[in-house]
Design an enzyme around this catalytic site. Structure first.
Site, PDB file in Angstrom:
ATOM      1  N   ARG A 184       0.924  -1.253  -0.251  1.00 40.00           N
ATOM      2  CA  ARG A 184      -0.081  -0.138   0.070  1.00 40.00           C
ATOM      3  C   ARG A 184       0.908   1.057  -0.144  1.00 40.00           C
ATOM      4  NH1 ARG A 184      -3.633  -1.407   5.170  1.00 40.00           N
ATOM      5  NH2 ARG A 184      -1.810  -2.468   5.516  1.00 40.00           N
ATOM      6  N   LYS A 202       1.695   2.086   7.575  1.00 38.46           N
ATOM      7  CA  LYS A 202       2.340   0.867   8.348  1.00 38.46           C
ATOM      8  C   LYS A 202       3.249   1.798   9.369  1.00 38.46           C
ATOM      9  CE  LYS A 202       0.924  -2.623   9.428  1.00 38.46           C
ATOM     10  NZ  LYS A 202      -0.443  -2.753  10.312  1.00 38.46           N
ATOM     11  N   TYR A 207      -0.692   4.210  10.793  1.00 37.67           N
ATOM     12  CA  TYR A 207      -1.210   3.131  11.771  1.00 37.67           C
ATOM     13  C   TYR A 207      -0.151   2.925  12.500  1.00 37.67           C
ATOM     14  CZ  TYR A 207      -5.439   2.067   9.118  1.00 37.67           C
ATOM     15  OH  TYR A 207      -6.445   2.086   8.512  1.00 37.67           O
ATOM     16  N   HIS A 221      -0.379   1.269  16.385  1.00 41.71           N
ATOM     17  CA  HIS A 221      -0.628  -0.085  17.269  1.00 41.71           C
ATOM     18  C   HIS A 221       0.362  -0.219  18.101  1.00 41.71           C
ATOM     19  CE1 HIS A 221      -3.991  -1.245  14.568  1.00 41.71           C
ATOM     20  NE2 HIS A 221      -3.221  -1.119  13.514  1.00 41.71           N
ATOM     21  N   GLU A 230      -5.511   4.575  14.045  1.00 43.42           N
ATOM     22  CA  GLU A 230      -6.415   3.689  14.544  1.00 43.42           C
ATOM     23  C   GLU A 230      -7.186   4.241  15.714  1.00 43.42           C
ATOM     24  OE1 GLU A 230      -2.277   2.858  16.645  1.00 43.42           O
ATOM     25  OE2 GLU A 230      -3.151   3.198  14.490  1.00 43.42           O
ATOM     26  N   LEU A 282     -11.806  -5.729  19.020  1.00 41.97           N
ATOM     27  CA  LEU A 282     -11.003  -4.532  19.205  1.00 41.97           C
ATOM     28  C   LEU A 282     -11.276  -3.745  20.196  1.00 41.97           C
ATOM     29  CD1 LEU A 282      -8.924  -2.601  17.759  1.00 41.97           C
ATOM     30  CD2 LEU A 282     -10.760  -1.340  16.725  1.00 41.97           C
ATOM     31  N   ALA A 292      -7.378  -9.261  14.884  1.00 42.05           N
ATOM     32  CA  ALA A 292      -6.748  -8.378  15.919  1.00 42.05           C
ATOM     33  C   ALA A 292      -5.195  -8.599  16.423  1.00 42.05           C
ATOM     34  CB  ALA A 292      -7.614  -8.612  17.243  1.00 42.05           C
ATOM     35  N   ASP A 333      -2.648  -7.455  15.333  1.00 42.94           N
ATOM     36  CA  ASP A 333      -1.733  -6.125  15.194  1.00 42.94           C
ATOM     37  C   ASP A 333      -2.098  -5.396  16.392  1.00 42.94           C
ATOM     38  OD1 ASP A 333      -4.352  -5.290  14.466  1.00 42.94           O
ATOM     39  OD2 ASP A 333      -3.729  -4.315  12.545  1.00 42.94           O
ATOM     40  N   ALA A 341      -0.446  -9.558  10.067  1.00 44.75           N
ATOM     41  CA  ALA A 341      -0.883  -8.292  10.715  1.00 44.75           C
ATOM     42  C   ALA A 341      -1.101  -7.110   9.622  1.00 44.75           C
ATOM     43  CB  ALA A 341       0.505  -7.732  11.604  1.00 44.75           C
ATOM     44  N   MET A 376      -3.169  -7.659   6.782  1.00 52.60           N
ATOM     45  CA  MET A 376      -3.876  -8.221   5.703  1.00 52.60           C
ATOM     46  C   MET A 376      -4.367  -7.532   4.457  1.00 52.60           C
ATOM     47  SD  MET A 376      -6.276 -10.715   8.064  1.00 52.60           S
ATOM     48  CE  MET A 376      -7.518 -11.234   6.715  1.00 52.60           C
TER      49      MET A 376
END
Length: 372
Positions: free
Chosen positions: A15, A75, A94, A96, A118, A240, A268, A270, A299, A301
């Site tokens: 991505r 990411k 993101y 996490h 997130e 989540l 879940a 990640d 992590a 997908m």
């Protein structure tokens, strides 16, 4: 503002955080955008498209980090990127944090401003920057689960939808949020017999109204989960808690109750995973087996379908990125409560309670926004 878009370097992450259309929008607001060469190639966007949209294409990731005031990513930064991050540099991606203590400490030490996709949250508690990827991940969980149920991939050898005269597979979905809803819809559409569990009775009522006849709803508790896993063929973990570690609904001991070849897909993972035995895997090596149970725990997908994922993600993130670029992070967060909730780390302090609690670190509830 000077905006940098580095190429994602996490394993099999294709991505990109900004499309050529996004570059054009940033340019319209008077901002300068630097994009690392080939950053968009995995999602189908060539360097020439970025240049035509007004971006400056730089050859290396080091140059992008060095020049940018705001880094937009997909990411979280990985270890090789930590040294590139500058003090007070805004990172919008993101993160996490609750699933990575090293990342948390690294960002605190670098003095970066970390605004996490997130945890950006609307007044109705919805998570607008998590929703599009949750939709993708929920649907993909069933695609991947169906594949790994095949015998050559160590599954039970069951066709998800069955055939006339042969019953379909049984799918258990833990969590009735965006991921769980999309997973249940996808599994039901393929003809599986689906059970979706959630703690919220109002949510179960909603699901009961909208789901087809081959989807049953059930209250989520230890007793019901323990009973359901005994004959489930595919289990999707879709629980989540925003910004915090997911609770373990299935423990290591409970694997022994399942039939050999059962597939578990923990979306879940990640955020720590809701299945105790799940640890993050990659698209390169997506599965492992414990007690004859196939674990799929990738992590990122949505990174496997980057064209769809990139468009879905940037549709959601771009309006927020424009606000941050136009106003600066302090003013933008002071004026927009949704963005303020996305602040996880700034000025060397943790500003999100779930992250502080995950690693037993000090939580700074009050944030002084100097430029507000």
């Amino acid at each position: 503002m000077i905006i940098g878009v580095p190429k994602e370097i996490k394993n099999n992450e294709n991505r990109v955080a900004l499309t050529p259309a996004g570059v054009s929008e940033m340019k319209k607001h008077g901002h300068t955008v630097y994009v690392q060469a080939t950053a968009g190639l995995g999602s189908g966007f060539a360097d020439e498209e970025y240049a035509q949209a007004g971006a400056v294409v730089l050859p290396t990731i080091e140059e992008v980090y060095a020049i940018a005031e705001m880094i937009i990513k997909v990411k979280e930064p990985i270890a090789s990127e930590y040294p590139l991050i500058k003090k007070d540099q805004l990172l919008f991606t993101y993160f996490h944090f609750a699933s990575s203590e090293p990342l948390t400490h690294a960002m605190l030490e670098k003095g970066a401003v970390c605004l996490a996709y997130e945890t950006v949250e609307k007044t109705d508690r919805s998570l607008p920057l998590l929703v599009p990827m949750s939709e993708v991940a929920g649907r993909m969980a069933i695609q991947q689960g169906a594949k790994y149920l095949e015998k050559p991939l160590k599954g039970r050898g069951i066709l998800l939808g069955g055939v006339p005269g042969v019953p379909p597979a049984k799918v258990l979905v833990l969590g009735g949020g965006i991921v769980g809803t999309q997973a249940a819809k996808m599994a039901a559409g393929l003809g599986a017999q689906v059970t979706i569990m959630d703690l919220s009775l109002p949510r179960l009522r909603q699901l009961d109204d909208i789901m087809p006849a081959n989807v049953n709803t059930e209250m989520s508790n230890h007793y019901n989960i323990t009973r359901a896993i005994k004959d489930a063929d595919l289990i999707v973990g879709a629980v989540l808690i925003p910004g915090a570690k997911a609770p373990h609904l299935i423990t290591r001991d409970m694997l022994k109750l399942m039939r050999p070849g059962t597939v578990v897909v923990d979306v879940a993972v990640d955020q720590g995973g809701c299945i105790e035995t799940c640890t993050p895997t990659t698209h390169e090596n997506p599965t492992f087996i414990i007690d004859d149970i196939v674990h799929y725990c990738v992590a990122n997908m949505p990174g496997a379908v980057p064209y769809t994922s990139t468009l879905a993600l940037t549709n959601a993130t771009l309006p927020y990125a424009v606000q941050l670029a136009n106003k600066g992070w302090e003013k933008a967060c002071a004026e927009n409560e949704e963005l303020k909730k996305g602040l996880n780390i700034a000025n060397g302090k943790i500003l999100y309670k779930g992250v502080a609690e995950a690693w037993n670190l000090p939580f700074n509830e009050e944030l002084v926004l100097a430029n507000a």
